[in-house]
Design an enzyme around this catalytic site. Structure first.
Site, PDB file in Angstrom:
ATOM      1  CG  ASP A  97       2.681  -2.819  14.693  1.00 41.45           C
ATOM      2  OD1 ASP A  97       1.568  -2.261  14.710  1.00 41.45           O
ATOM      3  OD2 ASP A  97       2.922  -3.887  15.288  1.00 41.45           O
ATOM      4  CB  ALA A  98      -0.352   1.973  14.177  1.00 40.55           C
ATOM      5  CD  GLU A 121     -14.229   2.927   7.937  1.00 36.98           C
ATOM      6  OE1 GLU A 121     -14.071   1.911   7.245  1.00 36.98           O
ATOM      7  OE2 GLU A 121     -15.173   3.725   7.773  1.00 36.98           O
ATOM      8  CD  GLN A 133      -3.138  -0.759   2.166  1.00 36.34           C
ATOM      9  OE1 GLN A 133      -2.916  -0.110   3.168  1.00 36.34           O
ATOM     10  NE2 GLN A 133      -4.299  -1.324   1.919  1.00 36.34           N
ATOM     11  CG  HIS A 139      -7.380  -3.494  10.582  1.00 36.55           C
ATOM     12  ND1 HIS A 139      -7.774  -4.694  10.038  1.00 36.55           N
ATOM     13  CD2 HIS A 139      -7.956  -2.533   9.822  1.00 36.55           C
ATOM     14  CE1 HIS A 139      -8.541  -4.465   8.987  1.00 36.55           C
ATOM     15  NE2 HIS A 139      -8.671  -3.160   8.837  1.00 36.55           N
TER      16      HIS A 139
HETATM   17  C1  SAM Z   1      -9.513  -0.035   6.299  1.00 35.04           C
HETATM   18  S1  SAM Z   1      -7.902   0.471   5.864  1.00 35.04           S
HETATM   19  C2  SAM Z   1      -8.077   2.238   5.977  1.00 35.04           C
HETATM   20  C3  SAM Z   1      -6.986   2.940   5.244  1.00 35.04           C
HETATM   21  C4  SAM Z   1      -7.038   4.465   5.277  1.00 35.04           C
HETATM   22  N1  SAM Z   1      -7.148   4.969   6.622  1.00 35.04           N
HETATM   23  C5  SAM Z   1      -8.182   4.945   4.442  1.00 35.04           C
HETATM   24  O1  SAM Z   1      -9.219   5.322   4.998  1.00 35.04           O
HETATM   25  O2  SAM Z   1      -8.043   4.929   3.211  1.00 35.04           O
HETATM   26  C6  SAM Z   1      -6.935   0.098   7.310  1.00 35.04           C
HETATM   27  C7  SAM Z   1      -5.476   0.492   7.176  1.00 35.04           C
HETATM   28  O3  SAM Z   1      -4.807   0.296   8.420  1.00 35.04           O
HETATM   29  C8  SAM Z   1      -3.534  -0.278   8.165  1.00 35.04           C
HETATM   30  N2  SAM Z   1      -3.126  -1.005   9.379  1.00 35.04           N
HETATM   31  C9  SAM Z   1      -3.758  -2.031   9.954  1.00 35.04           C
HETATM   32  N3  SAM Z   1      -3.074  -2.450  11.030  1.00 35.04           N
HETATM   33  C10 SAM Z   1      -1.987  -1.653  11.146  1.00 35.04           C
HETATM   34  C11 SAM Z   1      -0.910  -1.571  12.083  1.00 35.04           C
HETATM   35  N4  SAM Z   1      -0.791  -2.409  13.093  1.00 35.04           N
HETATM   36  N5  SAM Z   1       0.000  -0.602  11.901  1.00 35.04           N
HETATM   37  C12 SAM Z   1      -0.092   0.274  10.857  1.00 35.04           C
HETATM   38  N6  SAM Z   1      -1.087   0.235   9.944  1.00 35.04           N
HETATM   39  C13 SAM Z   1      -2.028  -0.721  10.091  1.00 35.04           C
HETATM   40  C14 SAM Z   1      -3.779  -1.190   6.992  1.00 35.04           C
HETATM   41  O4  SAM Z   1      -2.596  -1.590   6.347  1.00 35.04           O
HETATM   42  C15 SAM Z   1      -4.679  -0.303   6.151  1.00 35.04           C
HETATM   43  O5  SAM Z   1      -3.921   0.590   5.396  1.00 35.04           O
END
Ligand code: SAM
Length: 298
Positions: A131-132, A149, A108, A153
């Site tokens: 990693d967030a 959103e 991404q 996750h």
């Molecule tokens: C539903 S998508 C939303 C993406 C973006 N916020 C949008 O609205 O277009 C969830 C995003 O969170 C990221 N994500 C999930 N877990 C994560 C983590 N532990 N650390 C960083 N990013 C994470 C995913 O890779 C994805 O890009």
């Protein structure tokens, strides 16, 4: 993660939390092309005010969050879980702010970097692979933190919100939209409505808005708003538009020959709709501040 392992992990809430990094990474490797093809560059739901297009509704939803955080051009802002940077691009153009996007998914981020360059925003948007749950930023680094959103996750919400609060400067604002359960669900409701949503979207678990408030307060933030976004418009139109797309996809195919990723997305879309219609699942938004003077020990 192998696709067969992914299918096993998503079935089990304990494994989903334990293996969230690989699971989430694999999920977004699988779905990113489809998301872009069917939804655009912003991977979240939109608040509709009428019959506007999905693109307009997504942009307006992002502006709504930018307005709620009073984003301005002199601000340094963090986008947590930034996807392919659709929201960051729109918000950087709208507010003029400098945005850092953090994402765990390398595929991404590659797309995001391309899009940022195409929009001529390389000086306004910086993208970081991380990693967030453990962000590579100093304490008090950002004037604002926002999420679309991505919190859903995260495996441990209390630690996740602690991390968001840590990187926010005193006086800074924390805003966003995410997935929540309704309050006081029974075990049956959780099993019937929430568990399928988690399984089809690589989501370890979903908390309620009152749990969010507790998390935010416990990390020292002052919560001004925590509400169902349906207070601001129609969300069912997201699924009406999705239905049309799914129908178009399926029309040319024998349904049981639907590619497995599209099948997962289709089932996931309907699981969310069932959740919304049953009142067990909501899209919520919040607005909170980090007090200028934190209490000792927070
Ligand atoms: C539903 S998508 C939303 C993406 C973006 N916020 C949008 O609205 O277009 C969830 C995003 O969170 C990221 N994500 C999930 N877990 C994560 C983590 N532990 N650390 C960083 N990013 C994470 C995913 O890779 C994805 O890009």
């Amino acid at each position: 993660m192998k696709k067969s392992d992914f299918q096993t992990v998503v079935q089990d809430p304990i494994q989903r939390a334990k293996k969230y990094q690989e699971m989430v990474g694999t999920y977004f490797d699988l779905v990113t092309d489809s998301y872009r093809q069917h939804w655009g560059e912003s991977f979240h739901f939109a608040i509709f005010s009428g019959s506007e297009s999905l693109k307009d509704a997504l942009t307006n939803t992002e502006r709504f969050i930018a307005n709620s955080g009073q984003f301005r051009s002199d601000m340094k802002i963090l986008d947590v879980g930034c996807g392919v940077a659709g929201p960051a691009i729109n918000i950087a153009i709208y507010s003029g702010a400098h945005i850092t996007g953090v994402n765990i998914n390398a595929q991404q981020l590659e797309i995001a970097n391309q899009l940022v360059e195409e929009h001529g925003l390389s000086d306004k948007i910086e993208l970081v692979l991380a990693d967030a749950m453990h962000m590579p930023f100093e304490n008090d680094s950002f004037d604002a933190v926002y999420i679309f959103e991505a919190g859903c996750h995260m495996p441990d919400k209390a630690n996740f919100y602690q991390e968001c609060a840590r990187v926010l400067r005193p006086g800074g604002v924390f805003v966003g939209i995410d997935w929540f359960t309704a309050e006081n669900l029974t075990t049956e409701q959780k099993t019937k409505y929430i568990e399928p949503i988690c399984r089809y979207h690589a989501v370890p678990n979903i908390i309620s808005l009152s749990d969010l408030i507790k998390c935010l307060i416990s990390v020292g933030l002052t919560v001004e708003v925590a509400e169902n976004i349906e207070n601001h418009g129609n969300i069912l139109r997201n699924w009406e538009l999705m239905d049309t797309t799914i129908a178009q996809n399926i029309r040319g195919l024998i349904p049981w020959l639907l590619p497995s990723t599209l099948k997962m997305l289709t089932k996931g879309g309907y699981a969310l709709l069932d959740g919304v219609k049953s009142g067990t699942f909501i899209l919520g938004r919040w607005q909170a501040h980090k007090p200028v003077q934190l209490h000792e020990g927070v």
